[in-house]
Write a protein that holds these residues in place. Structure first.
Motif, PDB file in Angstrom:
ATOM      1  N   GLN A 302      -1.073   8.648  20.480  1.00 50.27           N
ATOM      2  CA  GLN A 302      -2.152   9.208  21.004  1.00 50.27           C
ATOM      3  C   GLN A 302      -1.882  10.755  21.057  1.00 50.27           C
ATOM      4  OE1 GLN A 302      -4.309   6.247  20.616  1.00 50.27           O
ATOM      5  NE2 GLN A 302      -5.155   7.966  21.666  1.00 50.27           N
ATOM      6  N   ILE A 325     -13.339  20.992  23.949  1.00 47.83           N
ATOM      7  CA  ILE A 325     -14.151  20.271  24.815  1.00 47.83           C
ATOM      8  C   ILE A 325     -13.558  19.516  25.939  1.00 47.83           C
ATOM      9  CG2 ILE A 325     -16.144  18.517  24.834  1.00 47.83           C
ATOM     10  CD1 ILE A 325     -16.651  20.606  22.794  1.00 47.83           C
ATOM     11  N   VAL A 330     -14.486  13.022  28.146  1.00 50.22           N
ATOM     12  CA  VAL A 330     -13.070  13.199  27.442  1.00 50.22           C
ATOM     13  C   VAL A 330     -12.055  12.387  28.123  1.00 50.22           C
ATOM     14  CG1 VAL A 330     -11.536  14.439  26.341  1.00 50.22           C
ATOM     15  CG2 VAL A 330     -13.912  15.366  26.363  1.00 50.22           C
ATOM     16  N   ASN A 334     -10.256   8.765  26.911  1.00 46.34           N
ATOM     17  CA  ASN A 334      -8.900   8.786  26.407  1.00 46.34           C
ATOM     18  C   ASN A 334      -8.001   7.801  27.297  1.00 46.34           C
ATOM     19  OD1 ASN A 334      -7.866  10.853  24.217  1.00 46.34           O
ATOM     20  ND2 ASN A 334      -9.355  11.855  25.584  1.00 46.34           N
ATOM     21  N   VAL A 337      -9.126   4.434  25.732  1.00 45.20           N
ATOM     22  CA  VAL A 337      -7.926   3.954  24.675  1.00 45.20           C
ATOM     23  C   VAL A 337      -6.663   3.515  25.033  1.00 45.20           C
ATOM     24  CG1 VAL A 337      -7.048   5.093  22.512  1.00 45.20           C
ATOM     25  CG2 VAL A 337      -9.309   5.665  23.326  1.00 45.20           C
TER      26      VAL A 337
ATOM     27  N   LEU B  95     -21.065  14.120  11.346  1.00 37.06           N
ATOM     28  CA  LEU B  95     -21.453  14.491  12.898  1.00 37.06           C
ATOM     29  C   LEU B  95     -22.758  14.170  13.218  1.00 37.06           C
ATOM     30  CD1 LEU B  95     -19.083  17.506  12.915  1.00 37.06           C
ATOM     31  CD2 LEU B  95     -18.621  15.435  14.010  1.00 37.06           C
ATOM     32  N   PRO B 105     -21.452  16.031  20.360  1.00 40.59           N
ATOM     33  CA  PRO B 105     -19.989  16.829  20.209  1.00 40.59           C
ATOM     34  C   PRO B 105     -19.788  17.817  21.506  1.00 40.59           C
ATOM     35  CG  PRO B 105     -21.380  16.959  18.483  1.00 40.59           C
ATOM     36  CD  PRO B 105     -22.041  16.286  19.445  1.00 40.59           C
ATOM     37  N   LEU B 106     -20.604  18.422  22.226  1.00 39.08           N
ATOM     38  CA  LEU B 106     -20.261  19.300  23.138  1.00 39.08           C
ATOM     39  C   LEU B 106     -19.889  18.518  24.219  1.00 39.08           C
ATOM     40  CD1 LEU B 106     -23.028  22.022  22.382  1.00 39.08           C
ATOM     41  CD2 LEU B 106     -20.663  22.220  22.273  1.00 39.08           C
ATOM     42  N   GLU B 107     -19.857  17.353  24.451  1.00 38.75           N
ATOM     43  CA  GLU B 107     -19.487  16.541  25.794  1.00 38.75           C
ATOM     44  C   GLU B 107     -18.015  15.731  25.299  1.00 38.75           C
ATOM     45  OE1 GLU B 107     -22.557  14.098  27.061  1.00 38.75           O
ATOM     46  OE2 GLU B 107     -24.007  15.754  27.403  1.00 38.75           O
ATOM     47  N   HIS B 108     -17.919  15.438  23.999  1.00 39.56           N
ATOM     48  CA  HIS B 108     -16.716  14.470  23.668  1.00 39.56           C
ATOM     49  C   HIS B 108     -15.830  15.437  22.604  1.00 39.56           C
ATOM     50  CE1 HIS B 108     -18.555  10.889  25.135  1.00 39.56           C
ATOM     51  NE2 HIS B 108     -19.732  11.333  24.681  1.00 39.56           N
ATOM     52  N   ASP B 109     -14.751  14.934  22.610  1.00 40.80           N
ATOM     53  CA  ASP B 109     -13.642  15.581  21.668  1.00 40.80           C
ATOM     54  C   ASP B 109     -13.439  15.122  20.463  1.00 40.80           C
ATOM     55  OD1 ASP B 109     -11.602  17.174  20.888  1.00 40.80           O
ATOM     56  OD2 ASP B 109      -9.911  15.761  21.847  1.00 40.80           O
ATOM     57  N   ILE B 110     -14.335  15.177  19.506  1.00 40.55           N
ATOM     58  CA  ILE B 110     -14.125  14.784  18.117  1.00 40.55           C
ATOM     59  C   ILE B 110     -13.189  15.526  17.260  1.00 40.55           C
ATOM     60  CG2 ILE B 110     -15.806  14.307  16.234  1.00 40.55           C
ATOM     61  CD1 ILE B 110     -18.192  14.262  18.263  1.00 40.55           C
ATOM     62  N   ARG B 111     -12.399  14.834  16.628  1.00 39.67           N
ATOM     63  CA  ARG B 111     -11.280  15.403  15.734  1.00 39.67           C
ATOM     64  C   ARG B 111     -11.108  14.582  14.554  1.00 39.67           C
ATOM     65  NH1 ARG B 111      -6.250  16.612  19.250  1.00 39.67           N
ATOM     66  NH2 ARG B 111      -7.101  15.690  20.827  1.00 39.67           N
ATOM     67  N   PHE B 112     -10.730  15.795  13.483  1.00 39.02           N
ATOM     68  CA  PHE B 112     -10.415  14.908  12.166  1.00 39.02           C
ATOM     69  C   PHE B 112      -8.801  14.927  12.009  1.00 39.02           C
ATOM     70  CE2 PHE B 112     -14.880  16.567  11.925  1.00 39.02           C
ATOM     71  CZ  PHE B 112     -15.353  15.429  10.942  1.00 39.02           C
ATOM     72  N   VAL B 113      -8.380  13.800  12.200  1.00 41.16           N
ATOM     73  CA  VAL B 113      -6.902  13.667  11.860  1.00 41.16           C
ATOM     74  C   VAL B 113      -6.263  13.134  10.772  1.00 41.16           C
ATOM     75  CG1 VAL B 113      -4.957  12.924  13.228  1.00 41.16           C
ATOM     76  CG2 VAL B 113      -6.809  13.614  14.737  1.00 41.16           C
ATOM     77  N   TRP B 132     -11.223  10.970  15.284  1.00 34.60           N
ATOM     78  CA  TRP B 132     -11.134  10.674  16.940  1.00 34.60           C
ATOM     79  C   TRP B 132     -12.409  10.972  17.613  1.00 34.60           C
ATOM     80  CZ3 TRP B 132      -5.473  11.749  18.758  1.00 34.60           C
ATOM     81  CH2 TRP B 132      -4.405  10.989  17.927  1.00 34.60           C
ATOM     82  N   ASP B 134     -12.476  11.259  21.516  1.00 34.05           N
ATOM     83  CA  ASP B 134     -11.661  11.159  22.891  1.00 34.05           C
ATOM     84  C   ASP B 134     -10.602  10.303  22.666  1.00 34.05           C
ATOM     85  OD1 ASP B 134     -13.876  12.642  23.974  1.00 34.05           O
ATOM     86  OD2 ASP B 134     -14.831  11.012  24.560  1.00 34.05           O
ATOM     87  N   GLY B 135     -10.021  10.431  21.716  1.00 30.83           N
ATOM     88  CA  GLY B 135      -8.706   9.650  21.336  1.00 30.83           C
ATOM     89  C   GLY B 135      -8.842   8.382  20.636  1.00 30.83           C
ATOM     90  N   LEU B 136      -9.979   7.958  20.218  1.00 30.18           N
ATOM     91  CA  LEU B 136     -10.382   6.529  19.922  1.00 30.18           C
ATOM     92  C   LEU B 136     -10.843   6.879  18.495  1.00 30.18           C
ATOM     93  CD1 LEU B 136     -10.941   3.491  20.283  1.00 30.18           C
ATOM     94  CD2 LEU B 136     -13.227   4.194  20.576  1.00 30.18           C
TER      95      LEU B 136
END
Lengths: 726, 309
Positions: A302, A325, A330, A334, A337, B95, B105-113, B132, B134-136
Motif C-alpha cells: 500500500q 487530495i 481518502v 485507505n 483497503v 476519469l 477526483p477532487l474528493e478522492h486520491d486517484i493515482r496511476f501506479v 488506485w 484511495d489506495g484501492l
C-alpha cells in the motif's frame, strides 16, 4: 503581465544581451512514468544534455534535472547563444605532389580541393614533422543556439533510454509513457520543434486535478515557482523533504513516530506531484499478526508508512501520502483497503498454522527451482549435503571461525530440511517478500528449536544491498549452502547474468556468500566451496537418448566461470574496503581464494606499498621476474652452484623463507613482505655477478629454478608485478 | 444514494457508448478475463479501428474461497473497454467515466501506479498502470504492445474495471457479498451458493483424468478448426483448453514442468487463432478501415480522438 515579472524580464533581457548567454528549460510532459524509472531517467537526461551540448559546441554553465510522475525537466544555466566557430583542417598531398615545377597546382591538388569543397587557391601549405603538405582549411561560423537546439533537443528526447518503452496510438515513437506536451525555452524564447507528433512551446500543465489546463512558463528561471503555483513540486528533493516532514508530523499527531523507510520515501516521492499526508487507523486486533506481515502489507503493497511507539512497536495507525487530495473520503477509503488486506493476511496465517511446517516439506516437490534442475525438494537435499560439509569444514582447526556450538550439526540439518517449507504456505505465496520471516514464525509455532527457526530466517540473508547478515552459526552455514547451491546450479544450467539481466539475483547471492564468509571470519576457500557445490549435481545425467554425454570439459569451464564470478564480487568488496585497483588485481591473480585471507592480504599489500621497502621488493621482483616467470618449476640443487653470488642468494632466501613462512602462517603479511624485500641486495649481486643463461645446461637449469623459487615467494601475498609504483 | 451494481454497469455502458463504443455482450464460453473475449483478443489484432465495451464474468478457479472470503471470488465481473487506436485523451476519458459513477477526483486520491500486464497463454503483453482509488486498485489500464505474438499496430488501450471492487467502494461495503446488485437483491443472494459449489468442484471434486482427456480432445478440435480457417469454433476450443488448464491448476494436479508445457500448448493454438483471424480480415480487405473513414466524416469530434498520437 504584472509589473514585477515585466521588470524581471527587462533584467533578463539585459543580462542575455550583455553576456550572450541564457538559461534553457526543457520539460517533457507525459502520462504517469513508473516511479522506479524516474531517478534513472533524470540521470540519463542530464548525461544526454551534456552530450548534445558537447557534440554541438554549445558552452553551458550548470545542468540540473527535476521531475515528477508526469514530467521530466532539464534546466541549464548560461548556455551560449551561439555555437563556437568551428575550424576543420584536412591534410592533403605533400607540397611536391601538389605543385609542379612552375608552382601550378597538379591534378592531385585539384582533386583534393574538389573533394574538400574548397577553392584550390585557398589550399594552405604548412610544414609538418613529416615535411611540407597542403591543407584544406574550412571555417564554419557558429550557428545560433536556438537553431541548433531545435534540431538537437528532439534528438535528445528520442535518444533517452528507459528499462522499458512503449508505443501508443498509431505512432511508432517509443517512450516510457505517451508524451503530451513539451516545453522548450531558451531565455524567454520558445525553441520550436516537434517530437512524437507533439509541438514544443511554453505551455506546461499543472496538477492533474488541482490545476487542470495549460500553464504558461515565462522563462527557465520562473519554472519552479510557476509550477508550484499550479500545484506541482517539480524538484524531487524538495518533494521528498516535504513528504518526510508531513509524514513525521502526521505520525506525531497519531501518538507515535513514523517508521520512514528511505526506499519507500523515494518511491512515494515519484508517485505524487503535490504530497498530502493522510493518517489512517486499523483495528488493534490485527496487531497480534507477525509484525513483518503488517509492515509488508502497509509498506510494500500500500506504500504506507507504519507508525510506531517510542520502543519501535507498531501502533494501529499508518500514514499514506496522497497526490494533492486529502480528506475524510481518502482516509476512509485507505482504511477500508488495509482492513481487507489484513483480514486476508489473518486468514492465510490461521490456515497456514493448521499443519506443522515440517509437513510441508514434501510439497516442495511441486515447486520448481531452476528449469531443468528439478524441484525445490531436490534443492533442499543438496543444501543439506552442502551444509553438512560446511559444518565439518568450519569446525576444522584451520577454519576455527565459528564459535563452537553444541549440537550444531543437528540444528543445521533440521533447519536445512525446513528452510524452504514456507514457500508452500499461503502467506508466502501471497507475500513472497516474507520468505524466511514466515519460515521462522511458523517453525517457532510448530515447536521447532528456536536455533532452527532463527537459521531458517537467516538463510535468506542478505536479501538486498545493505541487508543484515546471519548472526547465528547455523544461519551462517545455511546462508552459505543455499546461495552456493543456487549460484552453482544456475551456472551449471547455463544461466549467467548479463548486463542488467540477472533474473535469479545471482550477483547478489554470490556477493552474499563473500559477505557472510567475511562476517563470520570463516577462512574457507571458494575454490573448494565451488567444487563441493558442483558435486551436488552429480555426474552428468544421461540425456533423453539414454547416452551419457561427456560433460567433464563443460564442468571445468563452469568451475572457471564460477570462480571468476566470485572474484568479481570479491573485487567490489575490496573496492568498498578502500583497496586500490592494482592491489585487488594482485591478490585476485590466482582466484578469489578464501575471502577472509584475500582481504587480509590486500590490506597488508596496500599498507606495504607506503613503506620504503616496497621499492626494494618491486626492484628485486623486476629483476627476478624477467627470467623467473618462464622458468620451470624444479628442485634447487645447492651442489650445482658455481658462483658465490648464487649461493649467497640461495642462503639468504632460505633464511628469509624460514622466517617468512612462519609470518605467513600467523597472517603477518607485512612482516613477510619486509623479509622478501630484504633480499634485494642479494638479488642485485646475483644479477651483477652471474650469467644465468650459461652454456652448461645443468647449471643454467639450476639457476632458473632458483629464480623461479624466489619469484614465487615474492608473489605469495599478491602478484607484485600487478602493483603500480613506486 | 449509492449506485447499485447494475446501475454502475448501465452508467458505464451509457458513457462508453457515447464515446463511440459498440456495447458487446459477455462471451458464452468460460474465460479467465475480459481480454479473452474475441471482441478484445481478435479485434485488437490488425490495423482496423475498434471501440468496444462490455461486462465479462471472469472465472479464476484457484481464487475461489467457498464464498467465505469477503474479497475473493471464483467468478468476478470485469468491465472491459477497448479503444483502438488508443486516443490521446484516454486517461481523461477514463476519469470522466469515474465522475459518471459519482467518484469526484477532487474528493478522492486517484493515482496511476505502474503495473505491466502479461498473459503468457495469449502471447500478449502491454504496459500501463493499476488505477488506485484511495489506495484501492479499481482498474487495470494497459496499452497493448503485443497480442497473439503479433505487434499491435495501432496500439489499443484496454481498460478493465473490477466491478465488484468499484461497486463495493461506491456502496461503502466491506464484503463483496453485501453489494446491492439491484432492487435490494445482493451479490451474495445471486452468487454465494455458486461460489461454494464451484470451489468444492475446483478444489475437491473435479476428475483430473477427465479434465486432462478433455484438454487433449479440445486441443485437437481447435487445431482441426483452425486448419480449415474456422476462427470462431477454433478459438472457442482455445478458450475451453485455457479454462481446463485453470481447473487442473486449482485442483493441484499440475506439476511445475507440466505447467510450463500446458501454458505453451495453449499459447500455440491461441497464436494460430490470431494468425487465422488476421488472414481472414486481410482477405476481406480490413473492412473496418473504410468504415472508420466514414465515421470520421460523420462524427468529427469522435474522429479527433480516434486519430491517436
Amino acid at each position: 503581465m504584472t509589473r514585477s515579472t515585466a521588470s524581471v524580464r527587462g533584467l533578463v533581457d539585459r543580462y542575455i544581451e550583455a553576456t550572450g548567454r541564457a538559461d534553457l528549460l526543457l520539460e517533457i510532459g507525459t502520462e504517469e512514468i513508473p516511479a522506479r524509472f524516474i531517478d534513472g531517467a533524470l540521470e540519463g537526461l542530464a548525461a544526454a544534455a551534456r552530450g548534445t551540448f558537447a557534440e554541438h559546441g554549445l558552452e553551458f554553465g550548470a545542468v540540473r534535472t527535476m521531475g515528477t510522475p508526469r514530467r521530466l525537466a532539464l534546466c541549464v544555466t548560461d548556455l551560449r547563444l551561439r555555437q563556437e566557430d568551428r575550424v576543420t583542417e584536412v591534410r592533403g598531398p605533400s607540397r611536391q605532389a601538389a605543385f609542379d615545377a612552375e608552382g601550378r597546382p597538379t591534378r592531385a591538388a585539384l582533386g583534393f580541393a574538389r573533394a574538400q569543397g574548397v577553392d584550390v587557391a585557398d589550399l594552405e601549405v604548412r610544414s609538418t614533422p613529416a615535411g611540407d603538405y597542403v591543407f584544406a582549411v574550412r571555417r564554419e561560423a557558429g550557428r545560433p543556439a536556438a537553431q541548433v537546439l531545435a534540431e538537437g533537443l528532439p534528438e535528445l528526447v528520442a535518444r533517452l533510454e528507459f528499462p522499458r518503452t512503449m508505443r501508443w496510438g498509431r505512432g511508432d515513437f517509443a517512450f516510457v509513457r505517451p508524451i503530451h506536451w513539451v516545453v522548450a525555452l531558451l531565455g524567454k524564447d520558445e525553441v520550436r520543434f516537434s517530437v512524437a507528433g507533439v509541438a514544443s512551446g511554453r505551455c506546461s500543465r499543472g496538477h492533474r486535478f488541482l490545476h487542470p489546463g495549460p500553464v504558461e512558463i515565462d522563462g527557465p528561471s520562473a519554472y519552479v515557482a510557476t509550477m508550484e503555483a499550479a500545484r506541482v513540486l517539480v524538484d524531487p528533493a524538495a518533494r521528498r523533504e516535504r513528504i518526510r516532514s508531513q509524514v513525521e508530523a502526521a505520525a506525531r499527531a497519531a501518538g507515535g513516530r513514523a517508521a520512514v523507510d528511505e526506499t519507500l520515501l523515494t518511491e512515494v516521492t515519484h508517485l505524487v506531484e503535490w504530497p498530502e499526508a493522510v493518517t489512517g487507523r486499523f483495528d488493534e486486533a490485527f496487531l497480534d499478526l507477525p509484525e513483518a506481515v503488517l509492515v509488508t502489507v502497509m509498506r510494500h503493497h500500500q506504500r504506507y508508512f507504519p507508525v510506531v511507539d517510542e520502543a519501535g512497536r507498531l501502533l494501529p495507525a499508518f500514514v499514506t501520502v496522497a497526490n494533492g487530495i486529502a480528506g475524510q473520503a481518502v482516509r476512509l477509503g485507505n482504511e477500508g483497503v488495509l482492513r481487507a488486506r489484513l483480514a486476508d493476511a489473518r486468514f492465510f496465517h490461521d490456515e497456514d498454522l493448521k499443519a506443522p511446517l515440517a509437513e510441508r516439506v514434501e510439497r516442495l516437490g511441486e515447486v520448481g527451482f531452476v528449469e531443468g534442475l528439478g524441484s525445490m525438494r531436490d534443492k533442499v537435499e543438496r543444501v543439506r549435503t552442502l551444509a553438512r560439509h560446511l559444518v565439518e569444514a568450519a569446525g576444522h582447526p584451520d577454519a576455527a571461525g565459528l564459535p563452537a556450538a553444541s549440537g550444531l550439526p543437528a540444528v543445521v540439518d533440521r533447519a536445512a530440511l525446513l528452510c524452504k517449507a514456507d514457500l508452500v504456505t499461503q502467506m508466502v505465496r501471497e507475500l513472497p517478500e516474507l520468505e524466511g520471516v514466515m519460515g521462522r514464525e511458523y517453525a517457532l509455532k510448530s515447536g521447532e528449536d528456536p536455533a532452527v527457526a532463527q537459521a531458517i530466517f537467516e538463510h535468506t540473508l542478505p536479501r538486498f544491498a545493505g541487508d543484515a547478515l546471519p548472526d547465528s552459526p547455523a544461519g551462517t552455514i545455511l546462508a552459505l549452502a543455499d546461495k552456493l547451491d543456487t549460484v552453482a546450479a544456475c551456472f551449471a544450467a547455463g544461466i549467467r547474468p548479463t548486463g542488467s539481466q540477472d533474473p535469479y539475483g545471482l550477483r547478489r547471492q554470490a556477493l552474499g556468500v563473500v559477505q557472510v564468509l567475511l562476517k563470520a571470519g570463516l577462512p574457507l576457500d571458494l575454490a573448494d566451496l565451488v567444487d563441493r557445490a558442483l558435486a551436488g549435481f552429480g555426474p552428468a545425467a544421461p540425456n533423453a537418448e539414454g547416452t551419457a554425454p561427456d560433460r567433464e570439459p563443460d564442468r571445468a569451464s563452469v568451475r572457471r566461470d564460477l570462480l571468476e564470478f566470485f572474484s568479481a564480487r570479491l573485487r567490489t568488496v575490496l573496492d568498498e574496503a578502500g583497496i586500490s585497483y592494482d592491489v585487488a588485481d594482485a591478490v585476485l591473480d590466482r582466484g578469489p581464494g578464501a575471502p577472509v585471507v584475500t582481504l587480509a592480504r590486500a590490506r597488508a599489500l596496500q599498507e606495504f606499498k607506503d613503506r620504503p621497502a616496497f621499492a626494494d621488493l618491486k626492484a628485486a621482483y623486476i629483476r627476478v621476474s624477467g627470467l623467473g616467470e618462464k622458468a620451470p618449476h624444479a628442485r634447487v640443487a645447492a651442489e650445482r652452484f658455481t658462483e658465490p653470488a648464487e649461493r649467497a642468494l640461495w642462503d639468504a632466501f632460505q633464511q628469509a623463507w624460514a622466517g617468512g613462512a612462519r609470518a605467513l602462517e600467523r597472517g603477518d603479511y607485512g612482516a613477510y613482505l619486509e623479509t622478501m624485500a630484504a633480499l634485494r641486495p642479494e638479488v642485485d649481486r646475483f644479477f651483477d655477478g652471474v650469467l644465468v643463461m650459461t652454456d652448461d645446461p645443468a647449471v643454467r637449469e639450476n639457476r632458473l629454478a632458483l629464480l623461479r623459487r624466489v619469484l614465487e615467494a615474492m608473489n605469495a601475498v599478491g602478484h607484485v608485478g600487478k602493483l603500480v609504483g613506486p | 444514494m449509492a449506485l447499485s451494481f447494475q446501475a454502475v454497469v448501465q452508467a458505464l455502458d451509457a458513457f462508453w457508448a457515447e464515446q463511440g463504443c459498440v456495447i458487446a455482450q459477455p462471451y458464452d464460453v468460460e474465460v479467465g478475463a475480459g481480454t479473452m473475449n474475441p471482441a478484445t483478443y481478435l479485434r485488437a489484432l490488425g490495423p482496423e479501428p475498434w471501440r468496444v465495451a462490455y461486462v465479462e464474468p471472469s472465472r479464476r478457479p484457484a481464487d475461489g474461497r467457498y464464498g467465505e472470503n469477503p474479497n475473493r471470488l471464483y467468478q468476478h465481473n470485469q468491465y472491459q473497454v477497448i479503444l483502438k487506436p488508443s486516443p490521446p485523451d484516454v486517461q481523461e476519458l477514463y476519469l470522466e467515466s469515474l465522475r459518471r459513477l459519482g467518484v469526484n477526483p477532487l474528493e478522492h486520491d486517484i493515482r496511476f501506479v505502474e503495473d505491466n500486464w502479461e498473459a503468457p497463454t495469449l502471447g500478449a503483453w502491454g504496459l500501463g498502470w493499476e488505477v488506485w482509488l484511495d489506495g484501492l486498485e479499481i482498474t487495470q489500464f494497459t496499452y497493448f504492445q503485443q497480442v497473439g505474438g503479433f505487434d499491435c499496430r495501432p496500439v489499443s488501450a484496454e481498460l478493465t474495471y473490477g466491478l465488484e471492487r468499484l461497486a463495493a467502494y461506491i456502496q461503502g461495503k466491506d464484503n463483496v457479498f453485501d453489494i446491492e446488485w439491484g432492487h435490494g437483491i445482493t451479490f451474495g443472494e445471486l452468487f454465494k451458493g455458486f461460489e461454494y459449489e464451484q470451489s468444492v468442484y475446483a478444489f475437491e471434486l473435479a476428475d483430473v483424468a477427465s479434465l486432462r482427456q478433455w484438454f487433449e480432445g479440445f486441443e485437437r478440435e481447435a487445431v482441426r478448426c483452425l486448419d480449415r480457417g474456422l476462427v470462431a469454433p477454433g478459438y472457442d476450443y482455445v478458450l475451453k483448453c485455457s479454462h481446463l488448464f485453470n481447473l487442473l491448476d486449482a485442483r493441484g494436479a499440475v506439476s511445475v514442468a507440466e505447467r510450463t508445457r500446458y501454458l505453451g500448448r495453449v499459447r500455440v493454438i491461441a497464436r494460430r487463432a490470431a494468425e487465422a483471424w488476421l488472414k481472414q480480415r486481410e482477405d476481406l480487405g480490413f473492412p473496418l478501415l473504410r468504415r472508420g473513414d466514414e465515421a470520421r466524416e460523420a462524427v468529427p469530434a469522435a474522429a479527433e480522438r480516434g486519430e491517436g498520437a
